[in-house]
Design a protein around this motif. Structure first.
Motif, mmCIF file in Angstrom:
data_model
loop_
_atom_site.group_PDB
_atom_site.id
_atom_site.type_symbol
_atom_site.label_atom_id
_atom_site.label_comp_id
_atom_site.label_asym_id
_atom_site.label_seq_id
_atom_site.Cartn_x
_atom_site.Cartn_y
_atom_site.Cartn_z
ATOM 1 N N MET A 221 -14.525 6.140 -5.837
ATOM 2 C CA MET A 221 -13.070 6.028 -6.351
ATOM 3 C C MET A 221 -12.535 7.254 -6.998
ATOM 4 S SD MET A 221 -11.886 3.319 -4.525
ATOM 5 C CE MET A 221 -10.360 3.437 -5.149
ATOM 6 N N GLN B 128 -2.624 4.663 -1.381
ATOM 7 C CA GLN B 128 -3.518 3.770 -0.640
ATOM 8 C C GLN B 128 -4.551 2.922 -1.304
ATOM 9 O OE1 GLN B 128 -3.825 3.624 3.244
ATOM 10 N NE2 GLN B 128 -1.650 4.262 2.806
ATOM 11 N N CYS B 129 -4.696 3.469 -2.509
ATOM 12 C CA CYS B 129 -5.990 2.642 -3.281
ATOM 13 C C CYS B 129 -5.406 1.881 -4.306
ATOM 14 C CB CYS B 129 -7.037 3.938 -3.695
ATOM 15 S SG CYS B 129 -6.390 4.696 -5.195
ATOM 16 N N TRP C 247 1.047 11.778 -13.165
ATOM 17 C CA TRP C 247 0.476 12.912 -14.122
ATOM 18 C C TRP C 247 1.566 13.148 -15.376
ATOM 19 C CZ3 TRP C 247 -3.876 13.857 -12.737
ATOM 20 C CH2 TRP C 247 -4.262 13.544 -11.417
ATOM 21 N N ARG D 4 -8.233 13.765 -3.245
ATOM 22 C CA ARG D 4 -8.866 12.703 -2.741
ATOM 23 C C ARG D 4 -9.274 13.294 -1.140
ATOM 24 N NH1 ARG D 4 -12.558 9.453 -2.908
ATOM 25 N NH2 ARG D 4 -11.178 8.506 -4.509
ATOM 26 N N ALA E 85 -5.211 2.694 -7.737
ATOM 27 C CA ALA E 85 -5.834 2.846 -8.783
ATOM 28 C C ALA E 85 -4.717 3.227 -9.974
ATOM 29 C CB ALA E 85 -6.904 3.868 -8.598
ATOM 30 N N PRO F 88 4.773 13.311 -10.188
ATOM 31 C CA PRO F 88 4.683 11.736 -10.035
ATOM 32 C C PRO F 88 4.487 11.516 -11.551
ATOM 33 C CG PRO F 88 3.330 13.321 -8.438
ATOM 34 C CD PRO F 88 3.956 14.271 -9.188
ATOM 35 N N LEU G 217 -8.170 -1.025 -3.884
ATOM 36 C CA LEU G 217 -9.680 -0.746 -3.278
ATOM 37 C C LEU G 217 -10.477 -0.759 -4.486
ATOM 38 C CD1 LEU G 217 -8.674 1.814 -0.703
ATOM 39 C CD2 LEU G 217 -8.865 -0.822 -0.418
ATOM 40 N N ASP H 155 9.896 16.896 -9.187
ATOM 41 C CA ASP H 155 8.868 15.902 -8.385
ATOM 42 C C ASP H 155 7.552 15.700 -9.024
ATOM 43 O OD1 ASP H 155 7.855 18.539 -8.278
ATOM 44 O OD2 ASP H 155 7.853 18.846 -6.281
ATOM 45 N N LYS I 174 -5.304 5.619 -13.259
ATOM 46 C CA LYS I 174 -6.215 6.696 -12.529
ATOM 47 C C LYS I 174 -5.706 7.066 -11.337
ATOM 48 C CE LYS I 174 -9.358 5.392 -15.470
ATOM 49 N NZ LYS I 174 -9.609 6.369 -16.694
ATOM 50 N N TYR I 175 -6.148 8.440 -11.018
ATOM 51 C CA TYR I 175 -5.614 9.025 -9.915
ATOM 52 C C TYR I 175 -6.904 8.773 -8.684
ATOM 53 C CZ TYR I 175 -5.904 12.892 -6.302
ATOM 54 O OH TYR I 175 -5.948 13.503 -5.234
ATOM 55 N N GLY I 176 -6.424 8.180 -7.644
ATOM 56 C CA GLY I 176 -7.596 7.844 -6.697
ATOM 57 C C GLY I 176 -7.362 8.480 -5.401
ATOM 58 N N CYS I 177 -5.941 8.528 -5.165
ATOM 59 C CA CYS I 177 -5.818 8.798 -3.602
ATOM 60 C C CYS I 177 -4.432 9.700 -3.477
ATOM 61 C CB CYS I 177 -5.620 7.803 -2.749
ATOM 62 S SG CYS I 177 -4.147 6.761 -2.730
ATOM 63 N N GLY I 178 -3.519 9.342 -4.383
ATOM 64 C CA GLY I 178 -2.253 10.369 -4.366
ATOM 65 C C GLY I 178 -1.281 10.007 -3.273
ATOM 66 N N ILE I 179 -1.582 9.159 -2.398
ATOM 67 C CA ILE I 179 -0.670 8.641 -1.473
ATOM 68 C C ILE I 179 -0.492 7.137 -1.304
ATOM 69 C CG2 ILE I 179 -0.937 10.815 -0.029
ATOM 70 C CD1 ILE I 179 -2.837 8.973 1.810
ATOM 71 N N CYS J 91 -11.578 1.691 -10.873
ATOM 72 C CA CYS J 91 -10.158 0.918 -10.024
ATOM 73 C C CYS J 91 -9.405 -0.238 -10.963
ATOM 74 C CB CYS J 91 -10.423 0.368 -8.716
ATOM 75 S SG CYS J 91 -11.742 -1.043 -8.691
ATOM 76 N N ASN K 203 -8.296 10.926 3.827
ATOM 77 C CA ASN K 203 -7.858 9.571 2.576
ATOM 78 C C ASN K 203 -8.024 8.364 3.074
ATOM 79 O OD1 ASN K 203 -6.278 8.692 0.207
ATOM 80 N ND2 ASN K 203 -5.381 10.594 0.155
#
Lengths: 727, 157
Positions: free
Chosen positions: A353, B44-45, B25, A434, B47, B22, B133, B20, B37-42, B102, A661
């Protein structure tokens, strides 16, 4: 230890007698010690006070304020070492568990994992390695504290007792805390032998203690690699060649350098690093960066071609024999019935993760590294090499790990950070995205397998043949040479079929590919246990036997495989009726010193949607140090193995990993998580691991249930490649 | 660069960031709040789940400028001073976290669920947390802990 118990009695026997009488006198264990004396390092750590510390070995520090600190020399990646290892020490030390403090140990030879040869967390070895030395360390420290008290009071050593971090002399009513005795204890010699408790006197070991790391993990204060903060810290992202093995040909950083917050753009081994004030400026900088790549020789590589090569190699490649007993060919040719099958498994990513990251600072001839690492030794070595400093000048600070699963015993992220810190002349945190974490992982190997089994006229399994074709992890990372035909990790468990078979032949056709490989939770077990246990069910079906009953019949009485198998079957209600469209599947594995059986209750809908409803896990891991953590690890192992079996596959096209991803590398969600029931089998055997053994049985248990419902074996994973969908 | 002012866990904080950037950050790099937490940036997770004016959002796909002038609550603000949120206490009691990475996001999503639905079923929990996730597979303990927290909150009134 309380007064008047049998163990107390042993404690009161003259130590001289003890030394002579050994284990016979009291029934306890008399042990020779070889303790790493590590006060030097313990004192050097943050928070140590001067003068009155008692640090008799590398794991224990007791300060005058009565604080007992355990230095945890394995990485906490979720598996619970930060709780279980201190339990071993506190048990024998008679420390007050409610006040115990922990720190992650620095990199030092004192902490070498004797099972792996370096300071490494992996292979489900933490408890196996620590079981004796950490209890001895606790016992030695306790004896030194008691001896210090006895001397102070002018009384016999054996007239004193220790509990709750206090030494007492019951006859006079005197007592002293460990903190009060620390300075005096520090002056004493480390004893050469110690007594360890009789297991029936344990008050910590075997009890379900809460995790010590939980409070910090629910309030945001637990510090993972990516959370490291330092004065003047910069953040770097590294642009890597998308093609496996490709290199930078040239790059144009002019635009990138214009991005506000970008400090520097430099080429390092892994690619081009954009060093900036934070993650977002680094992201913008990399977007503005233009790199021309030399794609090298893998630019046309595809998964389809790799799979074709495996099949060709199965026929034409040179096979190295892993095990051969009896005459399999005769058994097959003379069989009343034969079963043949091809099994395929994909490359897999680890999917931690926490994306890969590391922080480094080089200043005043010292390189400091803050790393979410499973391997402090390798981290130190890589940092020394890249910084140009001697190993002794590299200090490794281990953070919490946001998942490990084997991935974080690699050091590619460490190399990035040290190279960037060196180039920047400032502390740098390297952050992988990721997408990079997925596309530039080091993967679980894909394999292709051919199996055949013979069933004779009496219904006995008279022959078992298994050919494994696939790349070698050990070859890929240089542990064996390119010409070496055998990789033991490729055939592990495939050759150790536990069932009594009249003949068996297992061989391996090493077929390397450019895809980078590494250890993935349970390594060879992750594919070979699936294949072995799923094919065994096919054989049982062909023989007209119940898959549980046939396994049991082919395992000797008292066999540990059989004990966990029977326990899991009983707990799951094996044989009891289930609704239409639902069935149970079973599998058993012997992995990392433990035995683990799982029964999965599964349904398949009319449109081939698969759901695993519940899983009963039976585990024999020898002494169960913390049953709660063992249960957690079984749940975790099931989730990890199930996730892979349902969804996961890494594929390559045009030399590039296609997944990036969690939208295209799907992992298990909460609504797909089965109920997991863990049953710990009582065992007086040596300790086994628990981090990995729960992972391999779930895939075969699930597919065996699917076969029971549909009549069709599942010979290809993930399920999505075999025509099923996760519900 | 854009000046933003955000009330984070009750405290108003300011920073100059690219428009822009996020929210994730802004919180982590500018405010030093690393619990998110940073997990995916899109998205999806899960976190990076935080609350924006009381609504759960993914901080990785919410910009700092979208949060300008608004209230953001992160895992660091979940407890009431020294007193843990019932979810945090339940997480500890059920030994939920393994690697733990997570869990900040899980807790923030669960806090939103209980605010909307004080007595969720397993299905409610699964639906609310399906986009959070966990690679360690702590899911069944998460379910148990949410039920425990819901019970505790009910008893405490």
């Amino acid at each position: 230890m309380s007064q008047g118990t049998e163990s107390e009695h042993r404690f009161r026997v003259s130590r001289r007698n003890f030394l002579k009488a050994g284990a016979v006198a009291g029934g306890g264990l008399l042990l020779g010690l070889n303790l790493p004396v590590g006060g030097r390092m313990a004192r050097a750590e943050e928070g140590a006070t001067e003068g009155a510390d008692f640090a008799p070995n590398a794991w224990i520090r007791i300060t005058a304020d009565d604080q007992v600190t355990v230095l945890v020399d394995r990485s906490e990646m979720g598996q619970g070492v930060m709780t279980a290892l201190p339990m071993l020490i506190a048990e024998e030390l008679e420390a007050d568990w409610d006040r115990i403090a922990t720190e992650f140990a620095p990199a030092d030879e004192a902490y070498t994992n004797s099972l792996l040869g370096s300071q490494t967390t992996g292979g489900s070895t933490a408890i196996r390695n620590a079981w004796r030395p950490l209890r001895e360390a606790g016992a030695a420290a306790r004896e030194m504290l008691v001896a210090a008290a006895a001397q102070r009071w002018g009384v016999e050593f054996q007239a004193c007792e220790a509990s709750g971090q206090v030494v007492r002399h019951p006859a006079s009513g005197r007592s002293a805390t460990y903190g009060e005795l620390a300075a005096a204890a520090a002056e004493r010699e480390v004893p050469e032998t110690v007594f360890l408790k009789d297991p029936k006197d344990y008050r910590l070991i075997g009890t379900p203690r809460d995790r010590l790391d939980a409070p910090a993990k629910v309030d945001g204060s637990a510090r993972y690699g990516m959370d490291v903060q330092l004065d003047g810290l910069l953040t770097a992202q590294v642009v890597r060649c998308p093609v496996i093995g490709g290199r930078v040909r040239s790059f144009d950083a002019e635009q990138a350098r214009q991005v506000p917050g970008v400090r520097q753009v430099v080429e390092i081994d892994a690619g081009v690093a954009v060093i900036a004030d934070g993650f977002w400026p680094a992201s913008k900088g990399r977007e503005a960066l233009s790199v021309e790549w030399d794609y090298g020789e893998n630019a046309d590589l595809t998964s389809i071609a790799i799979e074709r090569r495996f099949r060709e190699a199965a026929d034409s490649g040179e096979a190295a024999t892993a095990r051969s007993e009896g005459d399999v060919e005769s058994a097959l040719s003379g069989a009343a019935r034969t079963v043949e099958a091809e099994y395929e498994v994909p490359f897999l990513a680890h999917g931690c993760m926490e994306p890969m990251n590391c922080t480094a600072r080089i200043a005043d001839g010292v390189c400091e590294v803050w790393a979410p690492t499973q391997n402090q030794t390798a981290t130190q070595e890589v940092a020394a090499k890249i910084s140009g400093l001697p190993k002794e000048q590299v200090r490794v600070h281990t953070t919490f790990l946001g998942g490990g699963f084997g991935r974080r015993s690699h050091t590619d992220f460490v190399a990035d950070a040290v190279a960037c810190a060196k180039a920047a002349g400032a502390p740098v945190k390297v952050m992988w995205t990721r997408e990079e974490t997925t596309r530039h992982d080091h993967y679980r190997p894909a394999t292709y397998n051919r199996l055949a089994a013979a069933i004779d006229e009496d219904g006995q399994v008279s022959g078992w043949r298994h050919r494994i074709v696939g790349p070698s992890i050990m070859g890929n990372i240089g542990m064996i040479g390119p010409e070496e035909p055998m990789d033991r990790t490729s055939v592990e468990t495939a050759k150790e079929v536990p069932y009594g078979l009249a003949s068996i032949h297992v061989d391996y056709v090493r077929t390397d590919t450019p895809v980078p490989l590494w250890w993935w939770r349970s390594v060879g077990h992750s594919q070979n246990d699936y294949i072995r246990e799923a094919f065994f069910d096919e054989v049982a079906a062909a023989a007209g036997e119940d898959p549980f009953e046939l396994r049991r019949r082919l395992l000797p009485e008292g066999d540990r495989n059989r004990r966990v198998l029977e326990r899991a079957a009983r707990e799951a209600g094996w044989g009891e009726p289930l609704p239409e469209g639902r069935a149970r599947g079973i599998a058993v594995v012997h992995a990392f010193g433990s035995y683990c059986a799982e029964v999965a209750e599964v349904s398949v809908s009319d449109n081939n949607e698969v759901r695993v409803h519940r899983v009963h896990v039976a585990i024999d891991c020898g002494p169960a140090v913390n049953p709660e953590i063992i249960a957690e690890q079984m749940e975790s192992g099931v989730a990890y193995g199930l996730s892979a079996a349902l969804h996961e596959a890494v594929t390559v096209d045009r030399g590039q990993v296609e997944q990036g991803n969690f939208d295209d590398y799907r992992i298990l969600r909460i609504d797909q998580m089965p109920e997991v029931h863990t049953h710990i089998v009582d065992s007086d055997q040596e300790p086994g691991g628990v981090g990995e053994p729960g992972t391999p049985p779930i895939a075969p248990a699930m597919v065996n249930a699917i076969r029971a419902i549909t009549g069709e074996p599942v010979r290809r994973l993930p399920l999505t490649r075999a025509g099923y969908q996760p519900a | 660069m854009t000046a933003v002012s955000v009330t984070v866990n009750g405290e108003t904080r300011e920073a100059d960031v690219a428009s822009d950037t996020p929210l994730l950050w802004l919180l982590r790099d500018d405010f030093g709040l690393t619990g998110t937490k940073y997990g995916c940036g899109i998205a999806q997770c899960g976190a990076c789940t935080v609350h924006l004016d009381g609504q759960p959002v993914r901080a990785c796909t919410t910009t700092a400028t979208q949060a300008d002038g608004r209230r953001v609550d992160t895992v660091e603000g979940l407890a009431n001073g020294e007193e843990l949120h019932p979810l945090q206490a339940a997480w500890i009691a059920e030994n939920v976290p393994q690697c733990g990475f997570c869990q900040s996001g899980q807790l923030m999503s669960a806090a939103d669920l209980l605010a909307r639905n004080p007595e969720p079923t397993d299905a409610d929990i699964d639906a609310a947390l399906a986009s959070n996730l966990c690679r360690c597979g702590t899911y069944q303990r998460i379910r148990r802990a949410v039920h425990r927290a819901a019970q505790d909150m009910k008893e405490q009134g």
